[in-house]
Design an enzyme around this catalytic site. Structure first.
Site, mmCIF file in Angstrom:
data_model
loop_
_atom_site.group_PDB
_atom_site.id
_atom_site.type_symbol
_atom_site.label_atom_id
_atom_site.label_comp_id
_atom_site.label_asym_id
_atom_site.label_seq_id
_atom_site.Cartn_x
_atom_site.Cartn_y
_atom_site.Cartn_z
ATOM 1 N N HIS A 34 5.599 39.562 45.194
ATOM 2 C CA HIS A 34 6.592 38.573 44.946
ATOM 3 C C HIS A 34 6.579 37.792 46.023
ATOM 4 O O HIS A 34 5.720 37.722 47.087
ATOM 5 C CB HIS A 34 7.957 39.306 44.672
ATOM 6 C CG HIS A 34 8.471 40.302 45.568
ATOM 7 N ND1 HIS A 34 8.522 40.045 47.178
ATOM 8 C CD2 HIS A 34 8.583 41.769 45.561
ATOM 9 C CE1 HIS A 34 8.893 40.981 47.603
ATOM 10 N NE2 HIS A 34 8.957 42.142 46.689
ATOM 11 N N HIS A 37 6.211 39.361 49.446
ATOM 12 C CA HIS A 37 4.768 39.822 49.931
ATOM 13 C C HIS A 37 3.663 38.475 50.358
ATOM 14 O O HIS A 37 3.163 38.609 51.233
ATOM 15 C CB HIS A 37 4.158 40.513 48.756
ATOM 16 C CG HIS A 37 4.641 41.690 48.316
ATOM 17 N ND1 HIS A 37 5.236 41.863 46.904
ATOM 18 C CD2 HIS A 37 4.667 43.018 48.670
ATOM 19 C CE1 HIS A 37 5.663 42.942 46.859
ATOM 20 N NE2 HIS A 37 5.511 43.663 47.689
ATOM 21 N N SER A 186 10.057 44.512 44.220
ATOM 22 C CA SER A 186 9.564 44.772 42.803
ATOM 23 C C SER A 186 10.448 45.351 41.999
ATOM 24 O O SER A 186 10.412 45.119 40.837
ATOM 25 C CB SER A 186 8.064 45.343 43.306
ATOM 26 O OG SER A 186 7.211 45.083 44.136
#
Ligand code: PAF
Length: 283
Positions: A34, A37, A186
């Protein structure tokens, strides 16, 4: 962008990069990437000539009854996001290569792993430090980037790196939030729309603690009480922990100051979410 599954191949490539004098930056992840990251990857891009992202759902850091089997996985989607963020190599090893039959070596950081997530998830940090140590040995990075959402994880990895004289510079990056304040994770993919709404109680509670602190409140027990009240008012929320601790030692504090970490773990339905802030910092 290359995708490498083999431990040996990754190690040979890293050795070759190093022989050419290239600086390697590593972003370790468990995938289902996402924007949080992506922010690590963009920063990693500016810190290394070679940017490696590892994608490995590490069985060793999940306890019995946790979400290892259901953890979201989508390498195709992850590859697109990583390529857009400038990743050169994805390292996506198989669990059977990381932990082959006969495996029996572990890295354990002691005191820092006892409270907070270490208390609720026994063995979790042993799995994290072991896999991160292995990733450092395989990818041989000069620098590695981790998000501050997993605040205790970052502190534990810094400790391990220093204690074991690992020649890797650890970079901690700010929490990335959705527009309404929810910290990106996540595991947010597990939330139903109603739970997604309920999950806002975490960031709201941190905001409230910060407002009270800025207004002069220093009593850690009272700040904690306010946070607990705000979260328990949300019917879908069940508190795992709400704690005020020193941002470096992770020792409990009685009087809050600018260096106080407020750390939360809350279950929304079946999904366990964490969030935190340091009272004297912006993020
Ligand atoms: O933060 C994570 O995604 C994981 O704990 C890490 C650092 C990739 C180790 O598996």
């Amino acid at each position: 962008m290359e995708i490498i599954e083999s431990v040996k191949e990754m190690q040979s490539l890293a050795t070759a990069f190093r022989a050419e004098g290239k600086r390697i930056a590593l972003v370790p992840t468990m995938g289902y990437l996402h924007e949080g990251h992506a922010s690590l990857m963009r920063e990693g891009r500016s810190l290394g000539e070679i940017l490696v992202a590892s994608i490995f759902v590490n069985p060793a850091q999940f306890g019995a009854g946790e979400d290892f089997d259901s953890y979201p996985r989508d390498l195709e989607r992850d590859s697109r996001l990583a390529a857009e963020a400038g990743v050169d190599v994805i390292f996506a090893p198989r669990a059977s290569d990381m932990y082959p039959p006969g495996y029996q070596s572990w890295v354990d950081v002691e005191r820092l792993t006892l409270p907070l997530c270490g208390g609720s998830r026994p063995g979790h940090f042993r799995g994290v430090t072991t896999v991160v140590c292995k990733l450092f040995n395989i990818v041989m990075p000069h620098t590695a980037l981790f998000g501050k959402k997993d605040y205790q994880q970052l502190a534990v990895i810094r400790r391990m790196t220093a204690d074991l004289n690992m020649a890797v510079e650890i970079v901690g990056m700010p929490i990335v939030r959705e527009a309404d304040g929810l910290a990106m994770s996540s595991r947010n993919a597990y939330l139903t729309p109603a739970e997604r709404e309920s999950a806002l109680c975490l960031s709201r509670a941190l905001g409230e603690a910060r407002t009270l602190f800025r207004g002069g409140e220093r009593d850690a027990a009272l700040l904690r009480e306010k946070i607990v009240a705000l979260i328990t008012a949300e019917p879908a929320a069940r508190i795992d922990y709400v704690e005020l601790r020193d941002m470096e030692t992770l020792d409990e504090v009685a009087a809050a100051n600018e260096r106080t970490l407020v750390a939360l773990a809350v279950k929304i339905g079946k999904t366990r979410l964490i969030d935190n802030c340091v009272l004297g910092e912006e993020n």
